[in-house]
Structures are given as structure tokens and as C-alpha cells.
Motif scaffolding. Structure first.
Motif, short mmCIF file in Angstrom:
data_model
loop_
_atom_site.label_atom_id
_atom_site.label_comp_id
_atom_site.label_asym_id
_atom_site.label_seq_id
_atom_site.Cartn_x
_atom_site.Cartn_y
_atom_site.Cartn_z
N TYR A 64 -2.12 12.65 -4.16
CA TYR A 64 -0.85 11.96 -4.32
C TYR A 64 -0.87 10.61 -3.62
N GLY A 65 -1.99 10.26 -2.99
CA GLY A 65 -2.11 8.94 -2.38
C GLY A 65 -2.36 9.00 -0.89
N GLY A 66 -2.06 7.90 -0.22
CA GLY A 66 -2.31 7.79 1.21
C GLY A 66 -2.39 6.33 1.60
N ARG A 67 -3.31 6.00 2.48
CA ARG A 67 -3.44 4.65 3.01
C ARG A 67 -4.09 3.74 1.97
N VAL A 68 -3.43 2.61 1.70
CA VAL A 68 -3.97 1.64 0.75
C VAL A 68 -5.23 0.98 1.31
N ASP A 69 -5.25 0.72 2.63
CA ASP A 69 -6.43 0.08 3.20
C ASP A 69 -7.66 0.99 3.10
N ALA A 70 -7.45 2.30 3.21
CA ALA A 70 -8.57 3.24 3.05
C ALA A 70 -9.06 3.24 1.60
N ALA A 71 -8.12 3.23 0.65
CA ALA A 71 -8.49 3.19 -0.77
C ALA A 71 -9.21 1.89 -1.10
N ASP A 72 -8.76 0.79 -0.50
CA ASP A 72 -9.40 -0.51 -0.73
C ASP A 72 -10.83 -0.50 -0.21
N TRP A 110 -2.36 9.36 -7.99
CA TRP A 110 -1.19 8.55 -7.73
C TRP A 110 -1.45 7.60 -6.57
N SER A 111 -0.70 6.52 -6.55
CA SER A 111 -0.72 5.59 -5.43
C SER A 111 -2.14 5.15 -5.09
N ALA A 112 -2.60 5.40 -3.86
CA ALA A 112 -3.95 5.01 -3.47
C ALA A 112 -5.01 5.67 -4.33
N GLY A 113 -4.71 6.85 -4.88
CA GLY A 113 -5.64 7.53 -5.78
C GLY A 113 -5.84 6.75 -7.07
N ALA A 114 -4.76 6.12 -7.57
CA ALA A 114 -4.87 5.28 -8.77
C ALA A 114 -5.74 4.06 -8.50
N LEU A 115 -5.61 3.49 -7.31
CA LEU A 115 -6.44 2.33 -6.94
C LEU A 115 -7.92 2.70 -6.94
N ILE A 116 -8.24 3.88 -6.40
CA ILE A 116 -9.63 4.34 -6.38
C ILE A 116 -10.15 4.55 -7.79
N ALA A 117 -9.31 5.12 -8.66
CA ALA A 117 -9.73 5.31 -10.06
C ALA A 117 -10.04 3.98 -10.72
N LEU A 118 -9.21 2.96 -10.48
CA LEU A 118 -9.45 1.64 -11.05
C LEU A 118 -10.70 0.99 -10.47
N GLY A 119 -11.13 1.44 -9.31
CA GLY A 119 -12.35 0.91 -8.70
C GLY A 119 -13.62 1.42 -9.36
N CYS A 120 -13.49 2.42 -10.24
CA CYS A 120 -14.65 2.96 -10.97
C CYS A 120 -14.79 2.23 -12.30
N LYS A 121 -16.00 2.25 -12.85
CA LYS A 121 -16.28 1.56 -14.11
C LYS A 121 -15.69 2.28 -15.32
N SER A 131 -2.30 13.06 -14.50
CA SER A 131 -1.49 11.84 -14.54
C SER A 131 -2.05 10.81 -13.57
N ILE A 132 -1.66 9.55 -13.80
CA ILE A 132 -2.14 8.46 -12.96
C ILE A 132 -1.05 7.39 -12.86
N GLY A 133 -0.88 6.80 -11.67
CA GLY A 133 0.09 5.73 -11.50
C GLY A 133 0.91 5.87 -10.25
N ALA A 134 2.20 5.45 -10.32
CA ALA A 134 3.17 5.55 -9.22
C ALA A 134 2.59 5.06 -7.91
N ALA A 135 2.28 3.75 -7.89
CA ALA A 135 1.56 3.19 -6.74
C ALA A 135 2.36 2.18 -5.94
N GLU A 136 3.68 2.21 -6.02
CA GLU A 136 4.49 1.30 -5.23
C GLU A 136 4.34 1.63 -3.75
N PRO A 137 3.97 0.65 -2.91
CA PRO A 137 3.81 0.92 -1.48
C PRO A 137 5.12 1.31 -0.83
N ARG A 138 5.08 2.33 -0.01
CA ARG A 138 6.29 2.85 0.65
C ARG A 138 6.10 2.86 2.14
N VAL A 139 7.21 2.79 2.86
CA VAL A 139 7.20 2.88 4.31
C VAL A 139 8.30 3.85 4.72
#
Length: 478
Positions: free
Chosen positions: A69-77, A100-111, A120-128
Motif C-alpha cells: 500500500y506504499g510507504g516512504r517515497v524517498d525509499a521508493a526513489d 499503491w503510492s510508493a509501490g506504484a513508483l517502484i512499478a514505474l521504475g521497471c521496464k 490495482s495500481i495508483g493512489a500515490a498522492e503524498p500524505r502527512v
């Protein structure tokens, strides 16, 4: 001479066999990396090791099995950076459940991206915020959106779909212009309308309305060309990519990597901070060095050790912690009263913890989402500290363990439990500050005592006004 020539020829005759065997060993494996649970910096260390190993062994492919479901964006980056360094080894994301979230970023990092039915994939708005329900500031949203856009563009995914996962203010439509399909934002569509005739542009569907985030099902992801195909499981994916004849190497975290992930997890980190501060508070309340101080040191050491191993806590943060502990020690054993020394020590410890939770080398330039995340974690820990302290003051003195500790300290001073009654009404002098606990001397015996509520400085006359079990309660002797 002939013998030497024969030996050389014999060696060279087997050389191609050695090369083929070596290449065969290096080129016949598919490396599977699980991306499960919360995305944090401990996981990025696992991926870094796995990618390095796959590249060194010239793996046929790296497959990331994603369910998060996601996590730290800097870790995903960071993970995306490691995936990029894997080239020329192909990287494939297999979304088994959610990305979702950081998980979607990792998926986009693959070819390539493949998805299982129902995923499902998406829902990546950063939250605090403590509950994660508060949207991050525009600067943080813009920064994350830029990362999604860059990766999508680099790996050939629909850029606007990627941006729509992050920015709810975008409106995105699927358009057909002269028979060719496009995925455009409303602003881009307005620009196209100025270039083409009205009958040349047809709106096929509204993919995303303003105010919502894009979360795609497997079918939608394939339709919009974000995912290549829907596959039932890993075996079907391997067969589709003609990788089923190769060896499968399952990457799993080592015990040390699991330990680091455990120590740096958000819940465990908050737990260590809470116990660390509680230990400090109780150590300030009671004289000498006791079990509470030891617990505080152990918890803070584990917190900083874990964060040091993943590159978050540097020597500067550790130095601040050490200075803070030294100032607190001076407050406990040297400086009378609780003043600037103790306050400075606690402040430095708090600052060192805060900085250790910010990945950016310069906190002043760190993304606000990182700063808010660290702030909320620290704030949540402080709330737990006050709650734990209030509960401890109310219930701890009545527990058997606490009474045993107090009794042991009394016996160490040479006074048994029954002998405490003999001190009722006696006067003595404090040998440490009572805040409200401390030590006082009566008839050449040093006892652990408790004031009747107020702080009493060192070298003040006091009188025993109450004996409550193992507790010797004193008041100022005016």
C-alpha cells in the motif's frame, strides 16, 4: 620442450569449456525480488544487494513481485535508482495484489509492468499526519509528481496517467484526433483544439475527474497501456516472457537486513523513542543511575544504530546525541537543580532523533513531506511519553516489581523494610536534589526518599513525615 607445449595445448583445449561453463552459470537465472509490506529504507538496502548480485551474475531478468500500500517515497526513489543501474538486465514489475503510492513508483521504475487479475495500481498522492489523511503541501506534491512523470517518460508509460496518480487537480481524458488516440490533460486538450478543427477531435472517455486520484484495475491498466498484459501468476509471466526454462533465484532478506528493517520500521522507531524519553524522565526523577536510564540508553542506541545502518543517522546526529546524554549526566550528578543543562540535554537528544529521521543531507533543503513525517513521528512519541508517564506515576508504585526495586535500594543502604518505621519524625539533610525523589542522610545512613510534592534542593534540612511501605516521605524542616 615438447612436454611444455603439450601441457599448454591441453590447457587451451579446455579453455572454451571453462568459458562456456562460466557463462552458463551466469546467464541462466531469473532473480525474483519481493516488494511487500511497508516501503521503507531498510527494503531499499535489500533491493540494492539483490540488483547488484543479479547484474554481477548477468541474470536473464529481474522480476519485482509487488504487493504494497506504499510507504516512504524517498525509499521508493532509491529503489528506482537501483533498478535503473541494473541495465542491461531487464526489470519487470509483477503487481500481485496492490501497487499503491510508493509501490506504484517502484512499478514505474521497471521496464515492463504485468498485473494479476483483481490487482490495482495508483493512489500515490503524498500524505502527512499521524493518520496519513492530510495531503502534503503543493511543493511536495509537485516533487512527487515530477518523479512519476520522469519515470513514466523514461520507461515508455503514459505520462499523464502517472501524473494523475499523484495530482488530484488534474483532469485527464482519452481523446481521438484524426483516428489517433491520445491521453491528455484538460490544458493539453485546449491547446489541441486551437490546432485542429472541432470535428477532428473526439472525446472517448474521461479517465480522471478533477479532485480524484487515478487508481487503475488490471483491465484498465492494460487498456491504457500502462501494463503489458494480465497474467494469473508468476509461472504464467515466466512462460509469457520465455523465462520458464531458466533457474529461479528467490531473493529474501538476510537476518541482518530483517533486523534493520525491524529496527527502522515506523512503529518500532516510535516505540524506541517513547521508551527512551520515558527512561530519561524517570532517571531525572530518581537519584543515581538506575534501570530507567539503562533502558533509555539501550532504546536510543538501537534507534540510532538501525538508522545509521540505512544511512539516515550520520556522525553529526550521533554526536548531538552523545552531547545531550553528557549534559543530562551533568544534570543528574553534578549540577544542582533542573535548569539549562538538563533542558539543553533533552533538546539536543530530541533534535538528533528528528534529524536521524530525515534522509536529506541538508534538513533545510529537505522536502517538506520528509520533515513533516519526522515531526509527526516525534510528536506521536511525545504524546505517548506523557501518557506513559501519567500511567506510570499512577500505577507503577503499586506494582510488585517497583516495590522490589525500592526495597532493594533500601537494603543496599543498610536499612531493612521494618527499620524504616524507626525514621518517622527524624530530621536529616538532603544529599541530592529531590525532584520529587532523591536521597537524604539520617544518622549517618543515606536513604532513598520522596518529597511530599515539591522539589527540594541539595543540602536542605528535611523531616520524615510519613512511612508508606518502602517509601520514606519527607518535607522541608522549617
Amino acid at each position: 620442450m615438447k612436454t611444455k607445449i603439450l601441457i599448454i595445448l591441453f590447457i587451451f583445449s579446455f579453455f572454451p569449456v571453462f568459458i562456456l561453463a562460466r557463462n552458463s552459470a551466469q546467464n541462466n537465472a531469473v532473480h525474483i525480488i519481493p516488494i511487500k509490506g511497508t516501503i521503507e529504507l531498510g527494503l531499499s538496502g535489500v533491493v540494492k544487494r539483490a540488483v547488484k548480485e543479479a547484474k554481477e551474475k548477468q541474470a536473464k531478468a529481474i522480476i519485482l513481485e509487488i504487493d504494497t500500500y506504499g510507504g516512504r517515497v524517498d525509499a521508493a526513489d532509491e529503489i528506482c535508482g537501483f533498478l535503473k543501474s541494473a541495465e542491461p538486465v531487464p526489470t519487470i514489475a509483477f503487481v500481485a495484489e496492490e501497487a499503491w503510492s510508493a509501490g506504484a513508483l517502484i512499478a514505474l521504475g521497471c521496464k515492463e509492468i504485468y498485473m494479476s487479475p483483481g490487482s490495482s495500481i495508483g493512489a500515490a498522492e503524498p500524505r502527512v499526519g499521524m493518520d496519513g489523511k492530510e495531503t502534503a503541501d503543493e511543493k511536495s506534491v509537485s516533487a512527487v509528481r515530477a518523479k512519476f512523470k520522469s519515470l513514466a517518460s523514461e520507461n515508455g508509460y503514459p505520462v499523464n496517467i502517472a501524473q494523475g496518480m499523484v495530482d488530484k487537480d488534474l483532469e485527464i481524458k482519452k481523446i481521438k484526433i484524426k483516428g489517433e488516440e491520445f491521453i491528455l490533460t484538460s490544458e493539453e486538450l485546449d491547446e489541441k483544439k486551437s490546432q485542429y478543427k472541432e470535428n477532428e477531435i473526439t472525446t472517448i472517455k474521461i479517465i480522471k475527474q478533477k479532485g480524484k486520484l487515478i487508481t487503475l484495475s488490471a483491465d484498465e491498466a492494460v487498456e491504457l497501456k500502462l501494463a503489458g498484459k494480465i497474467v494469473k501468476n508468476r509461472e504464467e509471466l515466466l512462460s509469457l516472457k520465455n523465462l520458464d526454462k531458466f533457474e529461479i533465484v528467490e531473493i529474501s532478506p538476510t537476518w541482518s537486513e530483517n533486523l534493520v528493517r525491524f529496527l527502522t520500521g515506523p512503529i518500532v522507531s516510535s516505540f524506541f523513542i517513547t521508551l527512551g524519553f520515558l527512561g530519561i524522565i524517570y532517571e531525572l526523577m530518581y537519584p543515581g543511575w538506575g534501570i530507567s536510564g539503562t533502558i533509555a540508553l539501550v532504546c536510543l542506541s538501537l534507534f540510532f544504530w538501525g538508522h545509521y545502518l540505512i544511512g539516515m543517522a550520520e556522525w553529526f546526529e550521533i554526536l548531538l546525541l552523545v552531547i545531550g546524554v553528557i549534559l543530562l549526566s551533568l544534570e543528574l550528578f553534578v549540577v544542582p537543580g533542573f535548569g539549562i543543562t538538563g533542558i539543553s540535554g533533552i533538546t539536543l537528544i530530541a533534535v538528533s532523533i528528528f534529524l536521524a529521521m530525515v534522509k536529506h543531507p541538508n534538513p533545510l533543503k529537505a522536502p517538506k513531506i520528509e520533515l513533516w513525517s519526522a515531526f509527526y513521528t516525534l510528536s506521536w512519541s511525545v504524546i505517548l511519553v506523557f501518557a506513559g508517564f501519567a500511567a506510570g506515576v499512577k500505577f507503577l508504585p503499586e506494582t510488585k516489581l517497583w516495590k522490589k526495586i525500592v526495597l532493594s535500594s533500601g537494603e543496599e543502604s543498610g536499612v531493612t523494610r521494618d527499620a524504616f518505621q524507626n525514621y518517622l519524625g527524624k530530621t536529616g539533610k538532603t544529599v541530592s536534589i529531590l525532584r520529587p525523589s532523591g536521597r537524604a542522610i539520617f544518622d549517618d545512613k543515606i536513604l532513598d526518599v520522596l518529597s511530599d510534592g515539591e522539589f527540594i534542593d541539595k543540602d536542605k534540612q528535611v523531616k520524615v513525615v510519613k512511612i508508606d511501605g518502602n517509601k520514606v516521605v519527607v518535607a522541608k524542616d522549617i
